[in-house]
Design an enzyme around this catalytic site. Structure first.
Site, PDB file in Angstrom:
ATOM      1  N   GLU A  34      -3.915  -1.008   0.005  1.00 62.32           N
ATOM      2  CA  GLU A  34      -4.430   0.182   0.698  1.00 62.32           C
ATOM      3  C   GLU A  34      -5.648   0.762  -0.004  1.00 62.32           C
ATOM      4  O   GLU A  34      -6.188   1.788   0.419  1.00 62.32           O
ATOM      5  CB  GLU A  34      -3.324   1.254   0.771  1.00 62.32           C
ATOM      6  CG  GLU A  34      -2.184   0.886   1.697  1.00 62.32           C
ATOM      7  CD  GLU A  34      -0.960   1.775   1.508  1.00 62.32           C
ATOM      8  OE1 GLU A  34      -0.884   2.488   0.486  1.00 62.32           O
ATOM      9  OE2 GLU A  34      -0.071   1.747   2.368  1.00 62.32           O
TER      10      GLU A  34
ATOM     11  N   VAL B  40       4.719  -7.147   2.784  1.00 64.98           N
ATOM     12  CA  VAL B  40       5.103  -8.537   2.516  1.00 64.98           C
ATOM     13  C   VAL B  40       3.958  -9.147   1.719  1.00 64.98           C
ATOM     14  O   VAL B  40       2.785  -8.975   2.066  1.00 64.98           O
ATOM     15  CB  VAL B  40       5.321  -9.320   3.840  1.00 64.98           C
ATOM     16  CG1 VAL B  40       5.631 -10.785   3.550  1.00 64.98           C
ATOM     17  CG2 VAL B  40       6.427  -8.681   4.658  1.00 64.98           C
TER      18      VAL B  40
ATOM     19  N   TYR C   6       1.963  -3.706  14.988  1.00 66.65           N
ATOM     20  CA  TYR C   6       2.758  -2.569  15.462  1.00 66.65           C
ATOM     21  C   TYR C   6       2.555  -2.335  16.950  1.00 66.65           C
ATOM     22  O   TYR C   6       3.493  -2.049  17.684  1.00 66.65           O
ATOM     23  CB  TYR C   6       2.418  -1.298  14.680  1.00 66.65           C
ATOM     24  CG  TYR C   6       2.680  -1.414  13.206  1.00 66.65           C
ATOM     25  CD1 TYR C   6       1.724  -1.018  12.283  1.00 66.65           C
ATOM     26  CD2 TYR C   6       3.892  -1.927  12.732  1.00 66.65           C
ATOM     27  CE1 TYR C   6       1.967  -1.136  10.927  1.00 66.65           C
ATOM     28  CE2 TYR C   6       4.131  -2.052  11.370  1.00 66.65           C
ATOM     29  CZ  TYR C   6       3.163  -1.656  10.480  1.00 66.65           C
ATOM     30  OH  TYR C   6       3.386  -1.773   9.132  1.00 66.65           O
TER      31      TYR C   6
ATOM     32  N   GLU D 179      -2.919  11.406  20.936  1.00 66.44           N
ATOM     33  CA  GLU D 179      -2.668  12.843  21.109  1.00 66.44           C
ATOM     34  C   GLU D 179      -3.460  13.736  20.163  1.00 66.44           C
ATOM     35  O   GLU D 179      -3.421  14.956  20.288  1.00 66.44           O
ATOM     36  CB  GLU D 179      -1.170  13.136  20.953  1.00 66.44           C
ATOM     37  CG  GLU D 179      -0.310  12.449  22.005  1.00 66.44           C
ATOM     38  CD  GLU D 179       1.193  12.662  21.805  1.00 66.44           C
ATOM     39  OE1 GLU D 179       1.578  13.501  20.971  1.00 66.44           O
ATOM     40  OE2 GLU D 179       1.975  11.972  22.487  1.00 66.44           O
TER      41      GLU D 179
END
Lengths: 168, 148
Positions: A30, A92, A136, A148
């Site tokens: 990340e 993973v 996802y 949203e």
């Protein structure tokens, strides 16, 4: 997932050292390597002590008997729909990807969600993480930030302390 | 004029009369054998009515607290009630050694965004690119049964 090569099971406290290593690998992925600040002992206390703050599944490579992936989650509460589950981490190792391990981990987490009557499974993804976003979305997940306009806000310790003492 | 109290199941200002299913579920989920949340309420002393609340629960990302809801009725805004509620929540965060207080805000909600930013909160979606994802019940069920 090839069940001859991999197994997914509930994490036990002895897994904490491996989990902590993978937490760091995920943070590196990340690009936030300085994020993780926990040692395996704290993870053990927090996950397997008298009041567990999280649960986890691990994926084990049968050949090496090493933990090559994990998913860590905890229960949350939606005031609109009730009990929910938040998946804090799923990871993973690179050499074991695209083999169904992630799907297996996510499926185990979703089974827990169902058994606890959760109505939502929430998690966060970085906007540049395309492989994960595609994965996802292929499972029907929605990007609520896009859809949203929800933004994730945070106060760190310094701000919390200031707020706790403010005149109100 | 104002009192901030911890939400309790049978407080003197609890709704009287028949409870709807939602209230019953909230009671079970917040005050059953395994509480899923805690909350503070803002009570206006004159009317003894609840005019605002903040609901939160503990999460795990190096010890955090997630504030699910904070709300003050329109006519009671800009009087420091929201700040009082948020302060109570932050005191709980400190007492539990939390290092983070997280919450979500809609991107068009400018008054709230300004309020939170004035207290030093960061917009992580803007700053780091985090997006909130969700699977609803139907997707969870499909996933739980998939071949994996």
């Amino acid at each position: 997932m090839d069940h001859d090569k991999y197994a997914v099971r509930k994490a036990i406290k002895e897994d904490c050292e491996s989990i902590q290593r993978l937490i760091q690998e995920l943070a590196d992925y990340e690009k936030m390597s300085n994020g993780p600040q926990l040692d395996p002992k704290t993870l053990e206390q927090d996950g397997f002590g008298t009041r567990p703050f999280f649960e986890a599944f691990v994926a084990v490579g049968k050949e090496s008997n090493q933990i090559i992936g994990f998913a860590l989650y905890f229960f949350t509460y939606s005031t609109w729909q009730g009990k929910s589950l938040y998946m804090e981490d799923i990871y993973v190792q690179l050499q074991h990807r695209r083999k169904g391990v992630g799907l297996s981990l996510l499926r185990s987490v979703s089974q827990v969600a169902l058994s606890e009557n959760c109505v939502r499974l929430n998690f966060s993804v970085l906007n540049w993480n395309s492989p994960s976003i595609e994965f996802y979305k292929s499972l029907g997940a929605s990007d609520l930030t896009e859809k949203e306009g929800w933004h994730c806000f945070r106060m760190n310790r310094a701000e919390i302390e200031q707020l706790a003492q403010c005149k109100a």
